[in-house]
Write an enzyme that holds these catalytic residues in place. Structure first.
Site, PDB file in Angstrom:
ATOM      1  CG  HIS A  27      -1.778  -1.201   1.333  1.00  0.00           C
ATOM      2  ND1 HIS A  27      -1.318  -2.441   1.720  1.00  0.00           N
ATOM      3  CD2 HIS A  27      -3.102  -1.340   1.088  1.00  0.00           C
ATOM      4  CE1 HIS A  27      -2.328  -3.296   1.699  1.00  0.00           C
ATOM      5  NE2 HIS A  27      -3.423  -2.661   1.321  1.00  0.00           N
ATOM      6  CG  HIS A  67      -3.676   0.106   4.871  1.00  0.00           C
ATOM      7  ND1 HIS A  67      -4.510   0.452   5.908  1.00  0.00           N
ATOM      8  CD2 HIS A  67      -3.649   1.186   4.043  1.00  0.00           C
ATOM      9  CE1 HIS A  67      -4.966   1.679   5.709  1.00  0.00           C
ATOM     10  NE2 HIS A  67      -4.450   2.145   4.595  1.00  0.00           N
ATOM     11  N   PRO A 117      -6.006  -5.143  11.216  1.00  0.00           N
ATOM     12  CG  PRO A 117      -6.515  -6.958  12.560  1.00  0.00           C
ATOM     13  CD  PRO A 117      -5.376  -6.070  12.157  1.00  0.00           C
ATOM     14  CG  ASP A 154     -10.889   8.578   5.383  1.00  0.00           C
ATOM     15  OD1 ASP A 154     -11.474   9.541   5.889  1.00  0.00           O
ATOM     16  OD2 ASP A 154      -9.999   8.695   4.515  1.00  0.00           O
ATOM     17  N   GLY A 155     -10.677   4.485   7.283  1.00  0.00           N
ATOM     18  CA  GLY A 155     -11.159   3.138   7.583  1.00  0.00           C
ATOM     19  C   GLY A 155     -11.206   2.874   9.076  1.00  0.00           C
ATOM     20  CG  ASN A 184      -6.763   9.478   2.377  1.00  0.00           C
ATOM     21  OD1 ASN A 184      -7.886   9.012   2.550  1.00  0.00           O
ATOM     22  ND2 ASN A 184      -5.668   8.736   2.424  1.00  0.00           N
ATOM     23  CG  HIS A 258      -5.949   1.651  -0.504  1.00  0.00           C
ATOM     24  ND1 HIS A 258      -6.049   2.116   0.782  1.00  0.00           N
ATOM     25  CD2 HIS A 258      -6.029   0.300  -0.408  1.00  0.00           C
ATOM     26  CE1 HIS A 258      -6.189   1.086   1.606  1.00  0.00           C
ATOM     27  NE2 HIS A 258      -6.187  -0.026   0.908  1.00  0.00           N
ATOM     28  CB  SER A 372     -23.006 -10.086  35.964  1.00  0.00           C
ATOM     29  OG  SER A 372     -24.180  -9.372  36.167  1.00  0.00           O
ATOM     30  CD  GLU A 399     -19.811  -5.863  25.198  1.00  0.00           C
ATOM     31  OE1 GLU A 399     -19.872  -5.125  24.192  1.00  0.00           O
ATOM     32  OE2 GLU A 399     -20.773  -6.006  25.980  1.00  0.00           O
ATOM     33  CG  ASP A 457     -30.663 -13.432  30.761  1.00  0.00           C
ATOM     34  OD1 ASP A 457     -31.795 -12.936  30.943  1.00  0.00           O
ATOM     35  OD2 ASP A 457     -29.631 -13.023  31.332  1.00  0.00           O
ATOM     36  CG  HIS A 461     -28.070 -13.218  27.145  1.00  0.00           C
ATOM     37  ND1 HIS A 461     -28.795 -12.658  26.118  1.00  0.00           N
ATOM     38  CD2 HIS A 461     -27.693 -12.195  27.954  1.00  0.00           C
ATOM     39  CE1 HIS A 461     -28.859 -11.346  26.307  1.00  0.00           C
ATOM     40  NE2 HIS A 461     -28.197 -11.039  27.415  1.00  0.00           N
ATOM     41  NE  ARG A 508     -27.615 -15.899  36.576  1.00  0.00           N
ATOM     42  CZ  ARG A 508     -28.787 -16.374  37.003  1.00  0.00           C
ATOM     43  NH1 ARG A 508     -29.112 -17.645  36.789  1.00  0.00           N
ATOM     44  NH2 ARG A 508     -29.628 -15.596  37.645  1.00  0.00           N
TER      45      ARG A 508
HETATM   46  C1  LIG Z   1     -11.297  -4.618   9.990  1.00  0.00           C
HETATM   47  C2  LIG Z   1     -10.770  -4.455   8.600  1.00  0.00           C
HETATM   48  N1  LIG Z   1     -11.639  -4.441   7.576  1.00  0.00           N
HETATM   49  C3  LIG Z   1     -11.203  -4.339   6.302  1.00  0.00           C
HETATM   50  C4  LIG Z   1      -9.861  -4.247   6.048  1.00  0.00           C
HETATM   51  C5  LIG Z   1      -9.367  -4.177   4.612  1.00  0.00           C
HETATM   52  N2  LIG Z   1      -8.869  -2.819   4.331  1.00  0.00           N
HETATM   53  C6  LIG Z   1      -7.588  -2.507   4.407  1.00  0.00           C
HETATM   54  S1  LIG Z   1      -7.283  -0.900   4.113  1.00  0.00           S
HETATM   55  C7  LIG Z   1      -8.928  -0.597   3.840  1.00  0.00           C
HETATM   56  C8  LIG Z   1      -9.395   0.789   3.488  1.00  0.00           C
HETATM   57  C9  LIG Z   1      -8.867   1.772   4.419  1.00  0.00           C
HETATM   58  O1  LIG Z   1      -9.144   3.043   3.998  1.00  0.00           O
HETATM   59  P1  LIG Z   1      -8.349   4.262   4.641  1.00  0.00           P
HETATM   60  O2  LIG Z   1      -8.261   4.077   6.081  1.00  0.00           O
HETATM   61  O3  LIG Z   1      -8.966   5.509   4.154  1.00  0.00           O
HETATM   62  O4  LIG Z   1      -6.902   4.075   4.085  1.00  0.00           O
HETATM   63  P2  LIG Z   1      -6.227   4.825   2.846  1.00  0.00           P
HETATM   64  O5  LIG Z   1      -7.037   4.450   1.637  1.00  0.00           O
HETATM   65  O6  LIG Z   1      -6.272   6.256   3.136  1.00  0.00           O
HETATM   66  O7  LIG Z   1      -4.859   4.246   2.794  1.00  0.00           O
HETATM   67  C10 LIG Z   1      -9.662  -1.744   4.001  1.00  0.00           C
HETATM   68  C11 LIG Z   1     -11.119  -1.827   3.833  1.00  0.00           C
HETATM   69  C12 LIG Z   1      -8.992  -4.267   7.160  1.00  0.00           C
HETATM   70  N3  LIG Z   1      -7.677  -4.189   7.019  1.00  0.00           N
HETATM   71  N4  LIG Z   1      -9.475  -4.325   8.416  1.00  0.00           N
END
Ligand SMILES: Cc1ncc(C[n+]2csc(CCOP(=O)(O)OP(=O)(O)O)c2C)c(N)n1
Length: 652
Positions: A27, A67, A117, A154-155, A184, A258, A372, A399, A457, A461, A508
């Protein structure tokens, strides 16, 4: 933009571009877009010492947008971390390279946490920031006084975990936490306008964060914003308007930069556009020297800090000492004297009472289920907004954030985080539990209400497949104790396994004691061990865990009346049992042809033990809402049903 800044940031850009191109995957866009921000941060503000990546009082830099890993690797290489050489950068994304596709935590490398992630790094950084505040209270500002910077995209901010974590961080007033938002407006599918119309500023401010908007390619604006946050009263987002793939004539500002190599032709154009005359992976001496100078400043900072640290080292060691063994040993003796029917969640509370009386590195908590989950003891006090004297966190109904934050607490220093919720909601925790296991962090998940035994429950649950699923995560111990003594032993295992997280699966409902004699040995450490046999010569092995061990014992006695003799094996931890010697496993499993398993959950993970001649008693559908004894009956988890079917199996 002055020449030095341009050279420094372009060095980051081109190492990233060239490594991605060589690997033919990766990336480039994010490192190209955030290179200016990273340069100003590392050059002017970040307190770090590449010669000692473990320096306790370093600022933490977390790349939540994992990434963009090449940005981090380039920074670590250029500032002089031994962990990353140019050779490593050239083997980006290749087998066993430290420069893995996404940053993977290794202590002492400068990679502070495993990310990829999206959003996890935000929760981790909230954990870092909380740990910093607690430690500052314990050791004083001269020893601990640092910031956590987390770079997010953004992600990361679309993920639910970002909302949970930022909301808690704002509530707690974590003024030492700075988020660098790579604003961005591009993600994989294209412009974020496809999916987001949040007013970010209002969103962040409503959490109790400050928000500064800047142009992420303007050195002065970046500098001024970072300067301002040095005296922040709240956590702060610096929202950096950037162009993904900055410098690429055809791909900047587009999703195409990207997640794939720019391509040889486009790279030539970027070199021209950014006036970078050097070959792939070539960093001219003048620029690499500048980056080295930036890295070298840290040694002086640490040396100055060390003067205070050395003076207080003894006291610090005492404050951070973990001495769990003594408390657990005496708790075991007390438990045997007061041996009565008890829920294992209650046994866990009693164990925690003993542990927290003596130790203050345990940082407890729960996701709004303190009473609990029985996670708060009388010796603990609450961490409150701006007040970090305590050692118990009310995480609220968050959580996922709780678990990501616990990873941060464990990574930061010697804290031992534990946090509670219902076992069913381990599904809301799983991505972070998996990362604790991957990062080899001692995080303890206290998961109560661990079966249909929770009763009314109902199926929403009642965990069914959760135990099997969790047991299949590598390097995770799922501990399901059968009584108070086993609960103490399981806590001991969770605390002693420094590189393995644990899930404590607790009931429990009350359970009768199984273990009635004192043993110095931690019998649960074998994962499975014999608790009863009805004869010297047996023709049946009954395997069971937790609340079903008592059922197994009663069944064993009933079968003995029909001259079917058996042994009962308590299996508090399949993962630990699987690690035992072949000889031990054979002793447990190969004595009889016939084997049965009993656990009020999915039977999946028991099939490997019982063989073709066995039976599994469990639940492979969803649960039921009713008083719990009726549900056990409904699913055939009764002495009568199990002994009848077993008798048929053996007698044919
Ligand atoms: C939980 C999760 N879902 C999906 C992905 C796959 N993924 C990697 S980067 C990305 C997009 C991220 O966008 P942004 O944060 O804007 O990064 P940019 O394009 O600016 O590098 C996705 C969907 C991941 N790594 N983690």
């Amino acid at each position: 933009m002055n020449k030095l800044h341009k050279d420094l940031s372009n060095a980051l850009r081109f190492l990233s571009i060239d490594a991605v191109q060589k690997a033919n995957s990766g990336h480039p866009g994010m490192p190209m877009g955030m290179a200016d921000v990273a340069t100003v941060l590392f050059k002017n503000f970040l307190k770090f010492n590449p010669k000692n990546p473990n320096w306790l009082n370093r600022d933490r830099f977390v790349l939540s947008a994992g990434h963009g890993s090449m940005l981090l690797y380039s920074l670590l290489f250029l500032t002089g971390y031994k962990s990353i050489s140019l050779k490593d950068i050239k083997s980006f994304r290749q087998l066993n390279s430290i420069c893995a596709g996404h940053p993977e935590y290794h202590q002492g490398t400068g990679i502070e946490t495993t990310t990829g992630p999206l959003g996890q790094g935000i929760a981790n950084s909230v954990g870092f920031a909380i740990a910093e505040e607690i430690l500052k209270k314990k050791l004083g500002r001269k020893i601990i006084n640092h910031k956590t910077y987390v770079l997010v995209g953004d992600g990361c901010l679309m993920e639910g975990i970002s909302h949970e974590s930022m909301s808690l961080a704002g509530h707690l007033k974590l003024k030492n936490l700075v988020m660098l938002f790579d604003n961005n407006s591009i993600s994989i599918d294209g412009p974020t306008s496809l999916t987001v119309s949040d007013n970010f500023k209002k969103r962040f401010e409503s959490y109790g964060w400050d928000c500064i908007l800047i142009n992420g390619h303007n050195k002065e604006e970046i500098f001024n914003a970072l300067k301002k946050v040095q005296n922040a009263k709240k956590p702060t987002v610096i929202s950096c308007k950037t162009k993904i793939g900055f410098g690429s004539p055809n791909k900047s500002g587009k999703a195409s930069s990207h997640g794939s190599p720019l391509g040889a032709d486009e790279i030539k154009l970027v070199r021209k556009a950014l006036d970078w005359k050097y070959k792939p992976f070539e960093i001219p001496r003048s620029i690499s020297d500048e980056w080295s100078r930036i890295g070298n400043k840290g040694a002086i900072l640490e040396a100055n800090w060390n003067k205070f640290y050395k003076r207080r080292k003894k006291k610090i060691d005492i404050v951070l000492k973990n001495n769990f063994s003594k408390a657990l040993k005496s708790e075991k003796k007390i438990a045997l004297k007061k041996n009565k029917s008890l829920a294992t969640r209650k046994s866990s509370e009693l164990t925690l009472n003993a542990l927290t009386k003596e130790n203050n590195t345990l940082i407890g908590g729960s996701a709004d289920l303190a009473g609990s989950n029985n996670t708060k003891t009388k010796y603990q006090s609450i961490i409150k907004p701006g007040d970090f004297n305590g050692n118990y966190i009310h995480y609220g109904v968050r959580e996922h954030a709780m678990c990501g934050i616990m990873n941060g607490l464990a990574l930061h220093s010697k804290f031992v985080p534990y946090g509670g919720t219902f076992l069913i909601f381990s599904d809301y925790c799983k991505p972070s539990i998996r990362l604790s296991a991957l990062m080899q962090q001692r995080v303890i998940y206290v998961m109560t209400h661990d079966s249909i035994g929770l009763g009314e429950d109902g199926p929403t649950h009642q965990p069914i497949e959760q135990l099997s699923g969790l047991r299949s995560i590598p390097n995770l111990n799922v501990l399901r104790p059968a009584d108070r003594i086993e609960t103490i032993e399981c806590w001991e295992l969770a605390l002693k396994n420094l590189k393995t997280p644990s899930v404590l699966s607790l009931t429990r409902q009350n359970l009768d004691p199984i273990r009635k004699k004192y043993s110095n040995t931690n019998r649960c450490s074998f994962g499975a061990y014999e608790v009863l046999r009805t004869n010297k010569n047996i023709n049946l092995t009954i395997l069971a865990s937790g609340s079903e061990v008592n059922l197994a014992i009663e069944t064993s006695h009933k079968l003995a009346k029909d001259k079917i003799y058996s042994k009962v094996v308590s299996v508090p931890c399949q993962n630990l049992f699987d690690l035992q010697s072949k000889k031990y496993k054979e002793k447990i499993l190969s004595e009889t042809k016939f084997k049965i398993s009993i656990e009020a959950a999915s039977t999946d993970c028991w099939k490997k033990y019982i063989g073709t001649e066995g039976l599994t008693f469990g639940i492979d559908t969803f649960g039921k809402s009713a008083p719990y004894k009726e549900i056990y009956k409904y699913f055939g988890l009764t002495v009568e049903n199990i002994s009848k079917k077993t008798k048929n199996l053996i007698k044919g």
